[in-house]
Write a protein that holds these residues in place. Structure first.
Motif, PDB file in Angstrom:
ATOM      1  N   TRP A 237     -54.489 -31.965  31.808  1.00  0.00           N
ATOM      2  CA  TRP A 237     -53.567 -33.117  31.747  1.00  0.00           C
ATOM      3  C   TRP A 237     -52.185 -32.774  32.312  1.00  0.00           C
ATOM      4  O   TRP A 237     -51.146 -33.149  31.776  1.00  0.00           O
ATOM      5  CB  TRP A 237     -53.421 -33.619  30.309  1.00  0.00           C
ATOM      6  N   GLY A 238     -52.190 -32.004  33.394  1.00  0.00           N
ATOM      7  CA  GLY A 238     -50.925 -31.696  34.050  1.00  0.00           C
ATOM      8  C   GLY A 238     -50.144 -30.563  33.419  1.00  0.00           C
ATOM      9  O   GLY A 238     -49.011 -30.290  33.823  1.00  0.00           O
ATOM     10  N   THR A 239     -50.718 -29.900  32.438  1.00  0.00           N
ATOM     11  CA  THR A 239     -50.042 -28.753  31.812  1.00  0.00           C
ATOM     12  C   THR A 239     -51.087 -27.700  31.510  1.00  0.00           C
ATOM     13  O   THR A 239     -52.269 -27.865  31.850  1.00  0.00           O
ATOM     14  CB  THR A 239     -49.320 -29.178  30.521  1.00  0.00           C
ATOM     15  N   ASN A 240     -50.687 -26.598  30.873  1.00  0.00           N
ATOM     16  CA  ASN A 240     -51.639 -25.542  30.563  1.00  0.00           C
ATOM     17  C   ASN A 240     -52.042 -25.612  29.097  1.00  0.00           C
ATOM     18  O   ASN A 240     -51.187 -25.660  28.210  1.00  0.00           O
ATOM     19  CB  ASN A 240     -51.018 -24.167  30.858  1.00  0.00           C
ATOM     20  N   HIS A 241     -53.320 -25.623  28.846  1.00  0.00           N
ATOM     21  CA  HIS A 241     -53.851 -25.616  27.489  1.00  0.00           C
ATOM     22  C   HIS A 241     -53.996 -24.162  27.069  1.00  0.00           C
ATOM     23  O   HIS A 241     -54.832 -23.429  27.612  1.00  0.00           O
ATOM     24  CB  HIS A 241     -55.211 -26.344  27.455  1.00  0.00           C
ATOM     25  N   ASN A 242     -53.162 -23.739  26.088  1.00  0.00           N
ATOM     26  CA  ASN A 242     -53.059 -22.317  25.756  1.00  0.00           C
ATOM     27  C   ASN A 242     -54.125 -21.803  24.796  1.00  0.00           C
ATOM     28  O   ASN A 242     -54.008 -20.670  24.322  1.00  0.00           O
ATOM     29  CB  ASN A 242     -51.678 -22.029  25.157  1.00  0.00           C
ATOM     30  N   GLY A 243     -55.111 -22.620  24.498  1.00  0.00           N
ATOM     31  CA  GLY A 243     -56.153 -22.171  23.592  1.00  0.00           C
ATOM     32  C   GLY A 243     -57.437 -22.954  23.816  1.00  0.00           C
ATOM     33  O   GLY A 243     -57.664 -23.518  24.888  1.00  0.00           O
TER      34      GLY A 243
ATOM     35  N   GLY B 264     -68.130 -26.066  14.470  1.00  0.00           N
ATOM     36  CA  GLY B 264     -67.899 -27.365  15.074  1.00  0.00           C
ATOM     37  C   GLY B 264     -68.307 -27.390  16.534  1.00  0.00           C
ATOM     38  O   GLY B 264     -68.997 -26.486  17.035  1.00  0.00           O
ATOM     39  N   ARG B 265     -67.851 -28.435  17.235  1.00  0.00           N
ATOM     40  CA  ARG B 265     -68.187 -28.610  18.659  1.00  0.00           C
ATOM     41  C   ARG B 265     -67.063 -28.067  19.521  1.00  0.00           C
ATOM     42  O   ARG B 265     -65.877 -28.335  19.273  1.00  0.00           O
ATOM     43  CB  ARG B 265     -68.390 -30.090  18.988  1.00  0.00           C
ATOM     44  N   PHE B 266     -67.416 -27.306  20.541  1.00  0.00           N
ATOM     45  CA  PHE B 266     -66.434 -26.814  21.499  1.00  0.00           C
ATOM     46  C   PHE B 266     -66.058 -27.981  22.418  1.00  0.00           C
ATOM     47  O   PHE B 266     -66.889 -28.477  23.171  1.00  0.00           O
ATOM     48  CB  PHE B 266     -67.035 -25.666  22.314  1.00  0.00           C
ATOM     49  N   THR B 267     -64.818 -28.457  22.339  1.00  0.00           N
ATOM     50  CA  THR B 267     -64.442 -29.675  23.073  1.00  0.00           C
ATOM     51  C   THR B 267     -63.464 -29.449  24.222  1.00  0.00           C
ATOM     52  O   THR B 267     -63.337 -30.303  25.096  1.00  0.00           O
ATOM     53  CB  THR B 267     -63.807 -30.696  22.111  1.00  0.00           C
ATOM     54  N   SER B 268     -62.759 -28.329  24.219  1.00  0.00           N
ATOM     55  CA  SER B 268     -61.790 -28.095  25.295  1.00  0.00           C
ATOM     56  C   SER B 268     -61.518 -26.613  25.413  1.00  0.00           C
ATOM     57  O   SER B 268     -61.378 -25.914  24.405  1.00  0.00           O
ATOM     58  CB  SER B 268     -60.482 -28.841  25.027  1.00  0.00           C
ATOM     59  N   GLY B 269     -61.437 -26.128  26.684  1.00  0.00           N
ATOM     60  CA  GLY B 269     -61.229 -24.704  26.917  1.00  0.00           C
ATOM     61  C   GLY B 269     -59.796 -24.365  27.311  1.00  0.00           C
ATOM     62  O   GLY B 269     -58.906 -25.214  27.349  1.00  0.00           O
ATOM     63  N   PHE B 270     -59.608 -23.108  27.624  1.00  0.00           N
ATOM     64  CA  PHE B 270     -58.292 -22.593  28.007  1.00  0.00           C
ATOM     65  C   PHE B 270     -58.021 -22.899  29.480  1.00  0.00           C
ATOM     66  O   PHE B 270     -58.916 -22.835  30.312  1.00  0.00           O
ATOM     67  CB  PHE B 270     -58.278 -21.074  27.776  1.00  0.00           C
ATOM     68  N   GLY B 271     -56.760 -23.243  29.803  1.00  0.00           N
ATOM     69  CA  GLY B 271     -56.387 -23.431  31.193  1.00  0.00           C
ATOM     70  C   GLY B 271     -55.732 -24.776  31.449  1.00  0.00           C
ATOM     71  O   GLY B 271     -55.338 -25.493  30.516  1.00  0.00           O
ATOM     72  N   PRO B 272     -55.592 -25.159  32.738  1.00  0.00           N
ATOM     73  CA  PRO B 272     -54.923 -26.420  33.090  1.00  0.00           C
ATOM     74  C   PRO B 272     -55.618 -27.627  32.472  1.00  0.00           C
ATOM     75  O   PRO B 272     -56.838 -27.727  32.485  1.00  0.00           O
ATOM     76  CB  PRO B 272     -55.011 -26.439  34.620  1.00  0.00           C
TER      77      PRO B 272
END
Length: 484
Positions: free
Chosen positions: A368-374, A358-366
């Motif tokens: 929307w005001g929080t941390n994206h854990n994956g 698929g398409r890589f759409t979002s990475g790891f890190g901050p």
């Protein structure tokens, strides 16, 4: 500490034991089934030796558990024997108590009967007192009468008066008449005296009888009260013995319950050891199979090299033909080197493969005001999701529907797989799934389909949310550094 609290403590220890044993089991299974990353036959040989060591450890542990279980069962038998003995003692005490209570009741009835007898006697005494009073009055009247008679006789002289009565007779018949009258008076005085004496004796006798009877009844009541007091003392002693025995019985029952729970935990531990042994044996078979595959590949490689050397020796006879052939072969190899590239690429060199296309759409890190854990990989609903590495499914959440953003803690339907790679533990999470094809405890291979892509939970579209946690779950890192 009350029994309920003790039970809670034992359940917590039991829960912790299961967690520890399950973790150990996962480590054994994963540590040996995911060694497909081994790069040489020696790696698998070492792995087989390690597995054999683990098998030996498990056998020793199984022996220890069986020994402990035998010891616990003996203690349980001893406990039941003690319980039986205490119950027999309790039954004997209970029999004595019943007999003592019956004796007390009987004695109380006797005391009540004696009290009734005393009441009746007191009524008789009251009646007798009235009779005594009447008797005393009669005696008192007789005494007054006798005093008057004696006083009269004394005043006129007893014999003279009697003679004057006889000599004063004018005829014989009068003499007889007067003599008879005098004798009658003397007889009456005699009767009065005799009655007086008899009444005096009767009075004394009745007083003695009443006093003796009252004393006897009071002594009888005192003795009955004394017997009752002894019986009450015996009852108190038996009640105390009963309380002590019941407390001992309760303690033995509680001890037996603890032993029974411990015995069950040993049975569970035995079961886990058997499962570990089966897992190790399976891992050993897999390692031996992989080792055999590598050995076969090595033999085939050596055969190909020997064949290539033989072919090169044959072709060296004709240098021009050999050069043309070599050039043609090189060109063909270059043309077949690539047949396309995946839609996603990490640039990493880790042990994990991409879990979905698929398409890589979002990475790891901050974010929307929080941390994206994956990381997020987007594609159509139902796109296959595969295990990023071999492992065991440790957690599964299903039943979430699209639109319920809080389901699964926001992950929707998700899977967590635990891996053991090169001596380290990892957990991978696959979220927002539309379907789940695995269950907890299931062993999965790298690349095996485990579910379908979706947008359950807190999701804005069909995609896979993927996390990697070294050392176990709750330690997220950037998956891009581990993917290849």
């Amino acid at each position: 500490m009350d029994l309920q609290h003790k039970k809670g403590t034992r359940n917590m220890r039991k829960y912790n034991f299961y967690i520890l044993m399950t973790t150990f089991l996962l480590a054994i299974v994963l540590g040996n089934q995911t060694k497909v990353n081994a790069e040489s036959i020696n790696d698998y040989q070492n792995e087989i030796q390690e597995l054999e060591k683990e098998q030996s450890k498990l056998k020793n542990k199984e022996s220890d558990v069986k020994s402990n279980k035998k010891s616990v069962e003996n203690k349980m038998d001893d406990n039941l024997t003690s319980q039986k003995s205490v119950k027999n003692q309790i039954n004997k005490i209970d029999t004595k108590l019943s007999s003592t209570k019956a004796d007390i009741q009987e004695k109380e009835q006797e005391i009540e009967a004696t009290k009734k007898e005393i009441a009746e006697l007191e009524a008789d005494i009251k009646k007798l007192k009235n009779e005594i009073k009447e008797l005393e009055e009669r005696i008192e009247k007789r005494e007054a009468l006798l005093k008057d008679r004696l006083r009269s006789i004394q005043e006129i002289g007893g014999n003279v008066q009697y003679m004057s009565v006889i000599l004063g007779s004018e005829s014989f018949s009068e003499l007889i008449s007067r003599s008879t009258a005098v004798n009658s008076i003397m007889d009456q005085d005699k009767v009065i005296m005799e009655e007086q004496i008899a009444d005096q004796k009767a009075l004394e006798q009745k007083q003695k009888e009443v006093e003796q009877k009252k004393k006897d009844v009071e002594d009888k009541k005192a003795e009955q009260e004394k017997q009752k007091e002894k019986l009450q003392s015996l009852k108190t002693e038996l009640d105390q013995q009963m309380a002590e025995k019941e407390k001992a019985q309760e303690k033995l029952e509680e001890e037996y319950e603890e032993l029974e729970e411990y015995n069950l935990s040993l049975e569970e531990e035995n079961k886990l050891i058997a499962e570990q042994a089966a897992a190790i044996e399976k891992a050993k078979q897999l390692a031996e199979t992989e080792k055999a595959r590598l050995e076969q590949e090595e033999r085939e490689r050596i055969a190909r090299e020997e064949e290539a050397r033989a072919q090169a020796a044959a072709e060296s006879k004709n240098e021009n033909t050999s050069n043309d052939s070599t050039t043609s072969s090189s060109g063909s190899s270059d043309n077949s080197g690539s047949s396309g590239s995946p839609a996603v690429s990490s640039g990493g060199s880790g042990s994990f493969i991409w879990p979905a296309n698929g398409r890589f759409t979002s990475g790891f890190g901050p974010r929307w005001g929080t941390n994206h854990n994956g990381i997020d990989i987007a594609n159509g609903r139902g796109t296959p999701i595969v295990a990023s590495a071999s492992g065991v499914v440790s957690s599964v959440v299903t039943g979430c529907v699209e639109g319920d953003i809080s389901c699964g803690g926001g992950y929707g339907n998700f899977i967590i797989i635990t891996h053991y790679i090169d001596g380290k533990t990892f957990s991978t999470l696959y979220g927002h799934l539309s379907s789940v094809n695995v269950s907890v405890g299931q062993t999965v291979s790298q690349g095996q389909q485990i579910g379908g892509m979706g947008h359950t939970g807190h999701s804005t579209g069909s995609h896979l949310h993927f996390e990697i946690h070294p050392g176990g779950y709750k330690n997220p890192v950037d998956p891009m550094n581990y993917l290849r």
